[in-house]
Design a protein around this motif. Structure first.
Motif, short mmCIF file in Angstrom:
data_model
loop_
_atom_site.label_atom_id
_atom_site.label_comp_id
_atom_site.label_asym_id
_atom_site.label_seq_id
_atom_site.Cartn_x
_atom_site.Cartn_y
_atom_site.Cartn_z
N PRO A 434 0.82 -1.22 0.00
CA PRO A 434 0.00 0.00 0.00
C PRO A 434 0.85 1.26 0.00
N ILE A 435 0.52 2.18 -0.92
CA ILE A 435 1.23 3.46 -1.03
C ILE A 435 0.18 4.56 -1.16
N VAL A 436 0.27 5.57 -0.31
CA VAL A 436 -0.65 6.71 -0.35
C VAL A 436 0.17 7.98 -0.57
N TYR A 437 -0.28 8.83 -1.49
CA TYR A 437 0.33 10.15 -1.66
C TYR A 437 -0.71 11.19 -1.25
N LEU A 438 -0.45 11.89 -0.16
CA LEU A 438 -1.40 12.87 0.37
C LEU A 438 -1.29 14.19 -0.37
N GLU A 439 -2.42 14.80 -0.64
CA GLU A 439 -2.46 16.10 -1.30
C GLU A 439 -2.16 17.23 -0.32
N ASN A 440 -1.64 18.32 -0.88
CA ASN A 440 -1.57 19.61 -0.20
C ASN A 440 -0.78 19.57 1.11
N TYR A 441 0.44 19.11 1.00
CA TYR A 441 1.34 19.03 2.16
C TYR A 441 1.51 20.41 2.78
N ASP A 442 1.15 20.54 4.07
CA ASP A 442 1.33 21.78 4.81
C ASP A 442 1.71 21.44 6.25
N MET A 443 1.73 22.43 7.13
CA MET A 443 2.15 22.20 8.50
C MET A 443 1.23 21.22 9.22
N SER A 444 -0.06 21.26 8.89
CA SER A 444 -1.00 20.36 9.54
C SER A 444 -0.73 18.91 9.14
N VAL A 445 -0.56 18.66 7.83
CA VAL A 445 -0.25 17.32 7.36
C VAL A 445 1.10 16.87 7.89
N ALA A 446 2.08 17.79 7.91
CA ALA A 446 3.40 17.45 8.42
C ALA A 446 3.33 17.01 9.87
N GLY A 447 2.50 17.68 10.66
CA GLY A 447 2.35 17.30 12.05
C GLY A 447 1.81 15.89 12.21
N LEU A 448 0.76 15.57 11.46
CA LEU A 448 0.17 14.23 11.54
C LEU A 448 1.18 13.16 11.13
N LEU A 449 1.93 13.44 10.07
CA LEU A 449 2.88 12.44 9.57
C LEU A 449 4.04 12.23 10.53
N THR A 450 4.66 13.30 10.97
CA THR A 450 5.84 13.16 11.82
C THR A 450 5.48 12.64 13.21
N GLU A 451 4.22 12.72 13.59
CA GLU A 451 3.76 12.14 14.86
C GLU A 451 3.35 10.68 14.71
N GLY A 452 2.81 10.32 13.53
CA GLY A 452 2.09 9.06 13.43
C GLY A 452 2.74 7.93 12.67
N VAL A 453 3.75 8.21 11.83
CA VAL A 453 4.40 7.10 11.13
C VAL A 453 5.33 6.36 12.10
N ASP A 454 5.75 5.17 11.71
CA ASP A 454 6.67 4.39 12.55
C ASP A 454 8.13 4.69 12.23
N LEU A 455 8.39 5.08 11.00
CA LEU A 455 9.77 5.30 10.55
C LEU A 455 9.78 6.39 9.50
N TRP A 456 10.82 7.23 9.52
CA TRP A 456 10.93 8.36 8.58
C TRP A 456 12.05 8.06 7.59
N LEU A 457 11.72 8.14 6.29
CA LEU A 457 12.66 7.85 5.21
C LEU A 457 13.15 9.15 4.59
N ASN A 458 14.46 9.25 4.36
CA ASN A 458 15.05 10.42 3.73
C ASN A 458 16.28 9.98 2.95
N ASN A 459 16.26 10.21 1.63
CA ASN A 459 17.38 9.72 0.82
C ASN A 459 17.77 10.69 -0.30
N PRO A 460 18.18 11.92 0.07
CA PRO A 460 18.58 12.89 -0.95
C PRO A 460 19.93 12.53 -1.56
N LYS A 461 20.24 13.16 -2.69
CA LYS A 461 21.59 13.07 -3.24
C LYS A 461 22.53 13.87 -2.34
#
Length: 578
Positions: A434-461
């Protein structure tokens, strides 16, 4: 050296008088975007949210500071997706008078031979101890200006180079003139949060009779955020001569030479203190700009803003005083496993409920949930996960669900294509993964995500992540990071303790020339060999890592520590504490 005044040192009535007297403020913080609340859409992402968090901590700590930015009547943009997964943009509709107070003050700047009139709105952010930090929002959308000129404060990062140049004149020159009109005559430090406000050096120079370059330097502090040369604003003189006051454009040639106007060069040359936003970023910047004067002050986040309700309640009970002294979060190691897990699961259920409400997708609260949310630029590599679909499915099918979010700049076709690829992948492999892409990323969405996911992925160049703050928000909620070793994560990473690394360890300032597939292969391996076994088979170790993430990372990577660093290194303020 100036000394900060706190309520413990002066009487209450005198304290209030000083707090509201412009003469008491000694630091002015200029930023093209400031994010203090999701309903005030004057930010696009990390730079603006960092600025907002900085001002919040300044208010909590009683720093005599004032903020200046622009008022964007149409925001950055609202984001939706069409049936093919292609990003669609529309203006933001909001009413500034619901959140800000319009002031009677008005100044003007010269643009293309005419006067552009600027007014200001104010929002007083009140700190935890009752101390206010005023934030001024500059606005040209009123009757004194022509219809075309009114539009200069409509869009954040909108329009062409001319539009951008005029906005930066409004911020730097107009911002300083508004401060003077409001009575801020005792500012000792002008802090440029990125180069956008660099033209305030011209206005300072004008105030001093155009000759005292060293006195300008003595008053300016510059923070650079971009480790990629193409990310720095540069204006050709053909445009500068057409748009700016001729006196200013002539002075710019004397200050910078004949190769155009680099806003970063302006900040570097005419500041007494310059810093990058992580230790690695400062190293990269020193090499990129061929200077030794770039110091390091690693970013942070405002702890109270980015900690979930459940975690706040737990910290309040077990670690009193943590919100205004986040260093106390080192005590998180003593928290009970059950309490941490319950608080996390409550935040996770809240996130999944919001996804169900907004998308109709029902995700499983017992399945490992990985989040990836940031500006959709190609170097952020949100699509790295999908480099080898077979290996991804072999590693994760039936055991992981992914949540993505992030906006691409309206003119960034590459970033939009990355989003479309993820949405397409979600349709192709959604049953198994399952993959979900949420619309309209803002501070509210960021708060829900950074509080509620189990693991944070980050892989920039590498080495293009100057710092990164979303992962810091996660640490306040016991969410570990799985990240490329760049930016802040080099400082926060302890393998198998605060999270996991992706790819090789950094050895050189410039680590761009390497095989990107090495990162993808290592990402799949880390998921298969470390992350999934720990989450499903060794839950007690997972929870122990959650507590370590709070104790080792959240206790340090916060804006209270960061603002104290600026006070001591950049502002010349002796910090006495509360």
């Amino acid at each position: 050296m100036s000394v900060m005044v706190h309520g413990k040192n002066v009487g209450q009535s005198l304290r209030r008088m000083l707090e509201n007297d412009p003469a008491f403020r000694t630091v002015a913080y200029f930023s093209m975007e400031i994010g203090i609340h999701h309903q005030i859409p004057t930010y696009s992402g990390g730079l603006g949210v960092l600025a907002g968090d900085t001002l919040k901590s300044a208010a909590d700590l009683g720093v005599p500071l004032v903020g200046i930015t622009l008022l964007y009547k149409k925001g950055y943009f609202n984001q939706t997706f069409n049936s093919e997964g292609w990003q669609q943009e529309s203006p933001v509709e909001w009413q500034p008078e619901q959140f800000l107070q319009l002031l009677p003050n008005e100044v003007s700047v010269m643009i293309e031979g005419r006067s552009l009139h600027i007014r200001a709105w104010v929002h007083d952010f009140i700190g935890q101890g009752g101390y206010p930090v005023p934030i001024y929002f500059l606005d040209t959308d009123f009757d004194a200006n022509s219809p075309d000129d009114r539009a200069f404060t409509w869009h954040l990062y909108g329009g062409d180079q001319r539009y951008r140049l005029i906005q930066e004149i409004i911020l730097g020159v107009g911002g300083l003139r508004i401060l003077r009109d409001l009575g801020y005559d005792n500012i000792k430090t002008f802090h440029l949060n990125e180069g956008h406000a660099g033209f305030l050096t011209l206005e300072l120079l004008r105030e001093m009779g155009y000759e005292n370059f060293q006195k300008v330097r003595d008053q300016v502090v510059f923070t650079t955020h971009t480790p990629v040369p193409a990310g720095h604003d540069h204006f050709p003189y053909e445009l500068v001569d057409r748009v700016m006051d001729p006196i200013f454009s002539g002075r710019l040639r004397r200050m910078l030479g004949e190769n155009g106007v680099s806003m970063t060069e302006l900040g570097l040359r005419y500041s007494r203190f310059t810093n990058g936003v992580s230790v690695k970023h400062a190293e990269v910047s020193r090499r990129m700009f061929n200077t030794s004067k770039v110091d390091a002050i690693t970013n942070g986040v405002h702890s109270l803003t980015w900690t979930s309700t459940g975690m706040r309640r737990l910290f309040d009970r077990e670690i009193p005083g943590w919100s205004n002294d986040p260093s106390r979060l080192t005590q998180a190691l003593k928290l009970s496993d059950e309490d941490i897990w319950k608080a996390h699961q409550a935040a996770k259920m809240k996130l999944l409920a919001k996804i169900l409400e907004d998308t109709g997708r029902e995700l499983d609260p017992d399945v490992l949930t990985i989040g990836f949310a940031r500006r959709a630029a190609t170097y952020k590599r949100a699509d790295l996960l999908f480099s080898d679909m077979k290996k991804l499915l072999d590693a994760c099918a039936g055991q992981v669900q992914f949540i993505f979010a992030g906006k691409a700049h309206p003119q960034d076709e590459g970033g939009k294509a990355v989003i479309q690829q993820i949405i397409r992948a979600s349709k192709e492999i959604g049953a198994a993964l399952p993959i979900v892409y949420l619309e309209n990323y803002d501070m509210s969405v960021a708060g829900l995500l950074t509080e509620g996911v189990d693991l944070w992925l980050n892989n920039p160049k590498r080495p293009r992540e100057a710092s990164g703050t979303s992962g810091m928000k996660c640490t306040h909620n016991g969410v570990m990071n799985l990240s490329v070793l760049d930016g802040w994560w080099i400082e926060g990473w302890v393998e198998d303790v605060t999270g996991w690394s992706i790819g090789p360890e950094p050895a050189e300032a410039d680590l761009i020339d390497y095989d990107e597939m090495e990162d993808a292969v290592d990402l799949y391996a880390k998921l298969r060999e470390k992350v999934l076994p720990t989450y499903y088979q060794h839950r007690e170790r997972w929870v122990s890592m959650m507590k370590s993430s709070i104790a080792l990372n959240a206790s340090y990577f916060n804006t209270h520590r960061m603002v104290k660093d600026y006070c001591e290194k950049a502002y010349g303020i002796v910090f006495r504490g509360l």
